[in-house]
Scaffold this motif. Structure first.
Motif, short mmCIF file in Angstrom:
data_model
loop_
_atom_site.label_atom_id
_atom_site.label_comp_id
_atom_site.label_asym_id
_atom_site.label_seq_id
_atom_site.Cartn_x
_atom_site.Cartn_y
_atom_site.Cartn_z
N SER A 148 -53.29 28.85 4.75
CA SER A 148 -54.07 28.62 3.52
C SER A 148 -55.23 29.58 3.43
O SER A 148 -55.52 30.13 2.37
N VAL A 149 -55.92 29.77 4.57
CA VAL A 149 -57.11 30.61 4.56
C VAL A 149 -56.78 32.01 4.05
O VAL A 149 -57.55 32.59 3.29
N ALA A 150 -55.62 32.53 4.46
CA ALA A 150 -55.24 33.88 4.05
C ALA A 150 -54.95 33.94 2.55
O ALA A 150 -55.46 34.82 1.85
N VAL A 191 -52.66 23.87 -9.01
CA VAL A 191 -51.58 24.84 -9.19
C VAL A 191 -51.42 25.68 -7.92
O VAL A 191 -50.30 25.95 -7.47
N PHE A 192 -52.54 26.06 -7.33
CA PHE A 192 -52.49 26.84 -6.10
C PHE A 192 -51.70 26.10 -5.02
O PHE A 192 -50.81 26.66 -4.38
N VAL A 193 -52.03 24.83 -4.81
CA VAL A 193 -51.36 24.06 -3.75
C VAL A 193 -49.88 23.87 -4.08
O VAL A 193 -49.02 23.97 -3.21
N ALA A 194 -49.56 23.64 -5.37
CA ALA A 194 -48.15 23.51 -5.77
C ALA A 194 -47.41 24.80 -5.45
O ALA A 194 -46.31 24.78 -4.89
N TRP A 195 -48.01 25.92 -5.78
CA TRP A 195 -47.41 27.23 -5.53
C TRP A 195 -47.18 27.43 -4.03
O TRP A 195 -46.13 27.89 -3.61
#
Lengths: 319, 297
Positions: A148-150, A191-195
């Protein structure tokens, strides 16, 4: 779950407890430990670990939420009196806590449907012989194996007020920009987490789709059903158990949200619009030294997730 | 919702056409998949390009940089800020420790559940399943109190590794694997008077390399990418895994760096590369069967 039942049944059968009068009594060694008692030795490290790292802390969390618990210097004995529901009342009368639960609700309402629909549609599309199929599978899975960090680092720059997305949108760019706009920040995180997670759920659905008998599709096609109709009447009902799993896993993952608001919106900003319950637990419990209140937030959160999961089960089974 | 069950005219294929023409709708959905794949891969492309740019360019032209503007100095910048080497060593030790524990514990438990009959096997199995539904956010605070404050394991590798050392999926992968082996093999060994330990070391272990590889790969990404727990445990920069040191660099965004954008993306590339490379090399190992055995048990 049925597999557990059959397992226990089988082990009961074979562990050979003294059954009916007809059976000769098993030697005491068998009754004590089964045929290969060394199995107990093999699983004992795992079980001890389980007790120390999962079971005990779980009880400790609940215990802490009912007591006045604070950090003391190591080795110092301090009174930690039972305070009943005090921690819960102070947590539930706190607007910040309500805000964080509202935030995570916004997150889930956007993220979970997007995840379920997106992964099922993609899996259905990838379930056929296609050119470049393995390339597609890889492309959708790569965000899932990346830290996630990246990826947060990249999204931060893409959605900066001066980032690529806004530059591309030109005059259409939202004002204030994505991550500093209290109405848009949480949707962007959702949306980011879904992606990021989608690839995992695509694989999960793909394995479920492989168990759908081909005859179903063939006979539907013979009956002249269109693609949408086949999807709605055959695919969706056939993968129902997988859908339940996806719903629950996506919700649990979402409820654990921490890294994204911490980094992407610099600690739950703007004005706490992306503060998730776990981020609040970190701030309350470890930064401000109220671990008992943080534990209470954790208990409430888990109760809510369990309730939501049961509702999902109801909905999916009733459908 | 109206349903459209109108019979579509069948494709009229002329005998000369090999292969049959793709139906237009299939072509459209394939194009949609291609666009989707682009949306999934673009951030990674942008990560690499951005990490190589000398002068940050956030505009559309930045996505297609001029080769003269490329170089490795962002990697040097992030290295001087968070000492990449040290962070990578920490990540490696943390991940390696988790992999070793996961494999050893998982192998023993999975083997016993699959191939041995002993008292409490059913309850063990149920317990292993239960762990999967314990949410980490409930364990966060008590684990912190226990590991960091009571046992004094802050800023230690052990403190980072402890909560991740067992893994339900690993147990299931091993159990599934040993269940698929022919039972006759184990029976024959028992007939020959081999002890259970001998069977484990002489029969089971030599055969289970593929399962070990699956478990190693599956348990690599978790600790390598993990942020929250090591972030709580390590305050000392010399002990932080790369995910933590990079995140700290992002959140305090190095005003000192001339090009924080490039430096952050360079760090992100270094953090992402091992996991992505492993996945691409061993793709078949990450396939659905592993997830199946993990979810169905």
């Amino acid at each position: 779950m049925s597999s557990i039942k059959s397992e226990t049944l089988r082990s009961r059968r074979t562990a050979g407890t003294a059954g009916g009068a007809k059976k000769p009594r098993q030697p005491w060694r068998l009754r004590l430990g089964g045929h290969q008692p060394i199995g107990m030795v093999f699983v004992s490290p795992y079980l001890l670990y389980l007790a120390a790292i999962f079971v005990y802390p779980l009880g400790f969390a609940v215990w802490m939420s009912f007591h006045d618990y604070f950090f003391a210097a190591p080795g110092v004995e301090v009174e930690r009196p039972f305070v009943g529901l005090d921690n819960y009342t102070s947590v539930l009368t706190d607007p910040d806590v309500w805000r964080s639960f509202y935030n995570i609700a916004v997150f889930l309402v956007i993220n979970v449907p997007l995840t379920v629909v997106g992964s099922l549609v993609l899996a259905t599309a990838l379930n056929r012989k296609l050119p470049l199929r393995s390339f597609f599978r890889t492309a959708y899975y790569i965000p899932y194996v990346t830290a996630s960090v990246a990826v947060v680092g990249v999204w931060m720059f893409l959605f900066n007020s001066d980032g690529l997305v806004n530059r591309a949108l030109g005059p259409l760019a939202p004002e204030p920009s994505w991550l500093v706009n209290s109405h848009l920040a949480m949707p962007v995180v959702a949306v980011f987490v879904a992606w990021k997670q989608l690839g995992f759920f695509v694989v999960l659905y793909l394995s479920a789709l492989q168990n759908v008998p081909n005859e179903l599709y063939e006979s539907a096609a013979l009956d002249g059903a269109g693609r949408l109709r086949i999807f709605r009447s055959i695919t969706v009902p056939a993968v129902r158990p997988a859908t339940l799993l996806v719903l629950i896993l996506a919700t649990i993952t979402g409820a654990n949200l921490f890294t994204e608001p911490y980094l992407l919106t610099s600690g739950g900003g703007p004005d706490g619009a992306t503060t998730s319950p776990v981020l609040l637990m970190y701030q309350r419990g470890l930064q401000q030294g109220h671990p008992d209140e943080a534990a209470a937030i954790g208990v409430i959160l888990v109760v809510l997730i369990t309730a939501i999961s049961l509702i999902y089960r109801r909905l999916v089974e009733r459908d | 919702m109206t349903t459209d069950v109108a019979a579509r005219p069948t494709d009229e294929r002329r005998a000369t056409e090999h292969p049959p023409p793709a139906r237009p709708r299939t072509v459209w959905s394939w194009i949609a998949l291609l666009i989707g794949a682009f949306a999934f891969l673009f951030p990674f492309y942008y990560m690499i390009i951005g990490s190589l740019q000398k002068e940050p360019d956030s505009g559309p032209s930045g996505a297609f940089p001029n080769p003269a503007n490329l170089g490795l100095h962002n990697y040097a910048a992030i290295d001087s800020a968070i000492s990449l080497g040290r962070s990578l060593v920490n990540s490696g030790i943390f991940t390696g420790g988790v992999i070793i524990c996961t494999t050893v514990f998982g192998l023993l438990a999975g083997y016993a559940l699959a191939r041995l009959q002993f008292r409490g096997r059913g309850s063990t199995f149920a317990l292993v399943l239960l762990v999967q539904v314990v949410p980490f956010q409930l364990l966060l605070i008590p684990l912190y109190v226990l590991i960091v404050r009571d046992y004094g394991l802050a800023d230690s590798y052990l403190g980072m590794i402890l909560p991740f050392a067992i893994n339900t999926s690993a147990v299931f992968i091993f159990r599934q694997f040993f269940l698929q082996l022919p039972a006759a093999m184990f029976e024959a060994a028992r007939m020959d008077g081999a002890s259970e330990l001998q069977i484990l070391f002489r029969v089971a272990l030599p055969l289970c390399k593929p399962a070990v590889l699956s478990v190693v790969l599956l348990s690599f990404t978790g600790p390598w990418n993990e942020f929250l727990w090591p972030f709580l445990v390590t305050k000392d920069q010399d002990m932080q895994p790369l995910a933590v040191s990079l995140a700290n660099y992002i959140s305090t965004v190095a005003a000192a760096a001339a090009n924080p954008f490039g430096a952050i993306l360079a760090g992100a590339c270094v953090l992402a590369a091992p996991a992505v490379a492993l996945y691409i090399i061993f793709q078949s190992r990450f396939n659905s069967t592993d997830i199946d055995s993990a979810t169905k048990g």
